[in-house]
Design a protein around this motif. Structure first.
Motif, PDB file in Angstrom:
ATOM      1  N   VAL A 122       0.838  -1.205   0.000  1.00  0.00           N
ATOM      2  CA  VAL A 122       0.000   0.000   0.000  1.00  0.00           C
ATOM      3  C   VAL A 122       0.871   1.253   0.000  1.00  0.00           C
ATOM      4  O   VAL A 122       0.589   2.222  -0.726  1.00  0.00           O
ATOM      5  N   ILE A 123       1.951   1.246   0.792  1.00  0.00           N
ATOM      6  CA  ILE A 123       2.833   2.418   0.848  1.00  0.00           C
ATOM      7  C   ILE A 123       3.508   2.658  -0.505  1.00  0.00           C
ATOM      8  O   ILE A 123       3.578   3.801  -0.982  1.00  0.00           O
ATOM      9  N   VAL A 124       3.978   1.601  -1.143  1.00  0.00           N
ATOM     10  CA  VAL A 124       4.623   1.748  -2.450  1.00  0.00           C
ATOM     11  C   VAL A 124       3.620   2.241  -3.488  1.00  0.00           C
ATOM     12  O   VAL A 124       3.925   3.127  -4.291  1.00  0.00           O
ATOM     13  N   ALA A 125       2.407   1.717  -3.472  1.00  0.00           N
ATOM     14  CA  ALA A 125       1.386   2.157  -4.429  1.00  0.00           C
ATOM     15  C   ALA A 125       1.023   3.626  -4.205  1.00  0.00           C
ATOM     16  O   ALA A 125       0.868   4.392  -5.172  1.00  0.00           O
ATOM     17  N   ALA A 126       0.916   4.032  -2.939  1.00  0.00           N
ATOM     18  CA  ALA A 126       0.601   5.430  -2.646  1.00  0.00           C
ATOM     19  C   ALA A 126       1.744   6.347  -3.079  1.00  0.00           C
ATOM     20  O   ALA A 126       1.506   7.443  -3.614  1.00  0.00           O
ATOM     21  N   ALA A 127       2.979   5.910  -2.879  1.00  0.00           N
ATOM     22  CA  ALA A 127       4.123   6.721  -3.290  1.00  0.00           C
ATOM     23  C   ALA A 127       4.173   6.862  -4.809  1.00  0.00           C
ATOM     24  O   ALA A 127       4.449   7.955  -5.330  1.00  0.00           O
ATOM     25  N   LEU A 128       3.896   5.794  -5.539  1.00  0.00           N
ATOM     26  CA  LEU A 128       3.861   5.881  -7.001  1.00  0.00           C
ATOM     27  C   LEU A 128       2.746   6.799  -7.481  1.00  0.00           C
ATOM     28  O   LEU A 128       2.937   7.584  -8.423  1.00  0.00           O
ATOM     29  N   ALA A 129       1.585   6.704  -6.845  1.00  0.00           N
ATOM     30  CA  ALA A 129       0.477   7.578  -7.232  1.00  0.00           C
ATOM     31  C   ALA A 129       0.806   9.039  -6.941  1.00  0.00           C
ATOM     32  O   ALA A 129       0.514   9.923  -7.764  1.00  0.00           O
ATOM     33  N   ALA A 130       1.427   9.317  -5.797  1.00  0.00           N
ATOM     34  CA  ALA A 130       1.798  10.694  -5.461  1.00  0.00           C
ATOM     35  C   ALA A 130       2.849  11.229  -6.431  1.00  0.00           C
ATOM     36  O   ALA A 130       2.785  12.388  -6.857  1.00  0.00           O
ATOM     37  N   TYR A 131       3.797  10.409  -6.815  1.00  0.00           N
ATOM     38  CA  TYR A 131       4.836  10.821  -7.775  1.00  0.00           C
ATOM     39  C   TYR A 131       4.209  11.116  -9.143  1.00  0.00           C
ATOM     40  O   TYR A 131       4.522  12.132  -9.770  1.00  0.00           O
ATOM     41  N   ALA A 132       3.319  10.243  -9.598  1.00  0.00           N
ATOM     42  CA  ALA A 132       2.674  10.448 -10.895  1.00  0.00           C
ATOM     43  C   ALA A 132       1.818  11.715 -10.863  1.00  0.00           C
ATOM     44  O   ALA A 132       1.786  12.476 -11.839  1.00  0.00           O
TER      45      ALA A 132
END
Length: 56
Positions: free
Chosen positions: A39-49
């Protein structure tokens, strides 16, 4: 299920009333820590995008 049979030096099997049996542990799947990391990795990718303007 694995079985253990006790033998003597000549390879003859000891006569026992019962055999020792070992059951392998059952897999439990992903733990709570693994799901949290996903979940943390997915949230970080979404925030970066989002910050790069790729979304919206």
């Amino acid at each position: 299920m694995a079985r253990i049979r006790e033998t003597d030096v000549s390879g003859e099997r000891f006569d026992r009333a019962h055999e020792i049996q070992i059951e392998l542990p059952k897999r439990q799947g992903l733990g709570a820590g693994a799901w949290l990391a996903i979940v943390i990795v997915a949230a970080a990718l979404a925030a970066y995008a989002y910050a790069r303007g790729a979304v919206g």
